[in-house]
Design an enzyme around this catalytic site. Sequence first.
Site, PDB file in Angstrom:
ATOM      1  N   CYS A 652       0.864  -1.175   0.000  1.00 35.73           N
ATOM      2  CA  CYS A 652       0.000   0.000   0.000  1.00 35.73           C
ATOM      3  C   CYS A 652       0.907   1.233   0.000  1.00 35.73           C
ATOM      4  O   CYS A 652       2.118   1.118   0.040  1.00 35.73           O
ATOM      5  CB  CYS A 652      -0.882   0.048   1.232  1.00 35.73           C
ATOM      6  SG  CYS A 652      -1.414  -1.552   1.839  1.00 35.73           S
ATOM      7  N   HIS A 703     -10.740   2.192   0.057  1.00 38.55           N
ATOM      8  CA  HIS A 703     -10.852   2.939   1.319  1.00 38.55           C
ATOM      9  C   HIS A 703     -12.147   3.725   1.404  1.00 38.55           C
ATOM     10  O   HIS A 703     -12.403   4.393   2.396  1.00 38.55           O
ATOM     11  CB  HIS A 703      -9.643   3.852   1.501  1.00 38.55           C
ATOM     12  CG  HIS A 703      -8.354   3.076   1.548  1.00 38.55           C
ATOM     13  ND1 HIS A 703      -7.602   2.844   0.420  1.00 38.55           N
ATOM     14  CD2 HIS A 703      -7.737   2.431   2.558  1.00 38.55           C
ATOM     15  CE1 HIS A 703      -6.549   2.100   0.743  1.00 38.55           C
ATOM     16  NE2 HIS A 703      -6.611   1.823   2.031  1.00 38.55           N
TER      17      HIS A 703
HETATM   18 ZN    ZN Z   1      -2.891  -2.596   0.892  1.00 40.97          ZN
END
Ligand code: ZN
Length: 768
Positions: A652, A703
């Site tokens: 990430c 997200h």
């Molecule tokens: Zn991730």
Amino acid sequence: MQTHNLGYPRIGSQRELKKACESYWAGKISQNELLEAARKIREQNWQTQQTAGIGWVPVNDFSFYDQVLDMSLLLGAIPERYQPLQEKSNLDLYFAMARGYQQEGLDLKAMEMTKWFDTNYHYIVPEFTKNQTFRLFGSKIFDEFAEAQQLGIQAKPVLIGAVSYLLLGKEKEEGFHKLDLIDKLLPVYIQILQKLQAQGATWVQIDEPYLAMDLTDRERQVFSEVYTEIRKQVPDLKIVLANYFDCYGDNLTTALQLPVDALHLDLVRCPSQLDDVLAHAHLSTQILSLGVVDGRNIWKNDFEQSLQIIQKAVAKIGKQRVWLAPSCSLLHSPNDLDFEQKLNPEIKQWLAFAKQKLSEVVTLAQLANGENSPALEKALQENRQAHQNRRSSPLIHNPKVKERLSAVQESDFSRKSPFAVRQRLQKERFKLPLFPTTTIGSFPQTTDVRQLRARLKKGELTQAQYEAEIEKAIIEAIRWQEEVGIDVLVHGEFERNDMVEYFGELLDGFAFTENGWVQSYGSRCVKPPIIFGDVARSQDLSVRWSSFAQKHTQKLMKGMLTGPVTILQWSFVRNDQPRRDTAFQIALAIRDEVVALEQAGIKVIQIDEPAIREGLPLRRKDWADYLEWAVKAFRLSASGVADQTQIHTHMCYSEFNDIIEHIAAMDADVITIETSRSEMELLEAFVDFKYPNEIGPGVYDIHSPRVPSVAEIKHLLHKAAEVLPIENIWVNPDCGLKTRRWEETKVALQNMVQAARELREEVGVEKV
Ligand code: ZN
Ligand code: 39S
């Protein structure tokens, strides 16, 4: 000798703030109830610190979501798009900035979130425009100061300094540099400080963590100008300037010449700077705040060692000019060791959480002040014994692990054949379509799933009942993925509480806590395991679940592991051996698990390394050393398998431009990364560098609950296909789906698979 604290955990000893915020967001409690829950936490925190004997107690270290977002509100740095929320309360505006706002026909994106220096804490990134203005907007710092005064607390308001605040932010348009905004920002800071002084503040703490980073001359110049101006405008308010997580280094001369009353030193991360500072101490009259108690880790302070440091400073500048403190805010420590009932008592005596660290600071001050009492004598004695015990404990040392590590050979760090050979073998073996689809590993961790674990813990479910329920969830997830048409399946990780804690619970050399929660972002917390000894794998970690899942599908089932650097980075680590050695021990344990998965018939294995970027040292001069061992640790974990076995990794926060060659050197067959939010811009690094292996650039942002359309995903895939060889492209979301709900996950993944199918048709070939 005075003591102070830089910040205290604000989630509450039983995560009261998390629960109150989440209830408020769900509409289950009123704003007043939330405010009351917060007030109670603050009162309790202040009283805990006062009772422990801390001199200056921090105020405004409390936050409903994030301390940088608090600053943005205080300074009126509210992005334009939240204008429609003007009528709302400040708190609702604040939560909208943190979490986005999808109601009343509005669809306002949340502000960006990123890692706070090299920690696992995330802050909300300030957004700046060319015509950015600032004004005194929020009142939290003043309200909380007044609240503390009323309670009779010796309060020291804390705020992030003007220079670091700007450097933490991001320009949202071209044509200016964020530091140019300082002239507009500084008057508001001065207003804030004057107001605090008028309210009766004697000391304020201004955090300027950028003083631990590489700075340009211009940036150092701005530091000097800002604090000179503040001193001129607010002459009598005393300022302690705090910096942490690394050395002042080449910023030291600047720091020592700033007209502030006290300078805080992180002597845990940078013990060597004390000598440098003392050598120049005659240049200034600053008080030195010695950060001797580790705010980032859970080990009990070594009193004898700390006293030596303190006495060295006292000998040079005298007691009047020495303060004692934790090395940084205790935000990064769990709350209170006293709540741990199940920890092995031998290990427990080596530890100190936030509350215990306060006592350490106070005891050290008393000892250094030459105070004498039976209680102090006993504290010193106990401390000495705990350290003696830890140094020689058989719990820590496992000769087999040490032997194995020293027998590691260069060939253990490499796959048998180079990527080109492996890729051919894997393509022949798997016969996947072009643009194969997969997910990152986790599926929604619903309340139902978490409840299962809670009930298991309470004894309301037997282990067998628990496992049967997890199996049910896995089978459901498999059937669903098959229906949608995903190519490489995952089992969903329903059995895992967390991607690091889960492995910590199963590996030797790790201890885990019942209540050692640390804030990660907003209301989300993690319970980092404690690495206290040599790490070994003496039981299966994931084979049981992965092979169960593989038995229930004809499709490829991806094995899912967390990589050695991430396990290291998101745990509390040993401070009695180099991080590199611990990383290699974990790598060997993961390597064994990778081989065991292969033997159990798993053909695709993902070893996640989301934390490899955040592990980078703050100073560039230290990067090469870290990257060398971090990449090697990953390779050691991944290289035990045959060429036909496909190794994936996932990362990430993919700001890879400056470390791309090291990412390539990890030599994973497939890497999946976060790129959707930046419209594939982050791929540039991979393109410029000609990244050789296969890549899954995340095609939608997990997200947010927003469901991406087929067209949007195709648009991103077209962009990727313009710059990458199409036979190297995978199609996947940009991160795990554990924080999402099934409703949005299902639709989003259906759209993703549809987009991949349409792309295959456009290209006109089904197989490479
Ligand atoms: Zn991730
Ligand atoms: N660091 C780590 N260690 N792990 C990560 O995944 C990440 N990801 C990034 C970066 N750093 C990381 C940050 N993202 C959560 C989600 C995303 C994160 C970080 C944290 C998160 O959801 N945390 C959970 C939370 O705050 C806790 C996860 C956990 O340990 O709520 N859950 C336990 C479990 O599943 C249960 C904990 C719990 O509260 O077993 N149980 C309840 C209780 O005991 C009962 C269950 C219920 O009613 O919900 O009261």
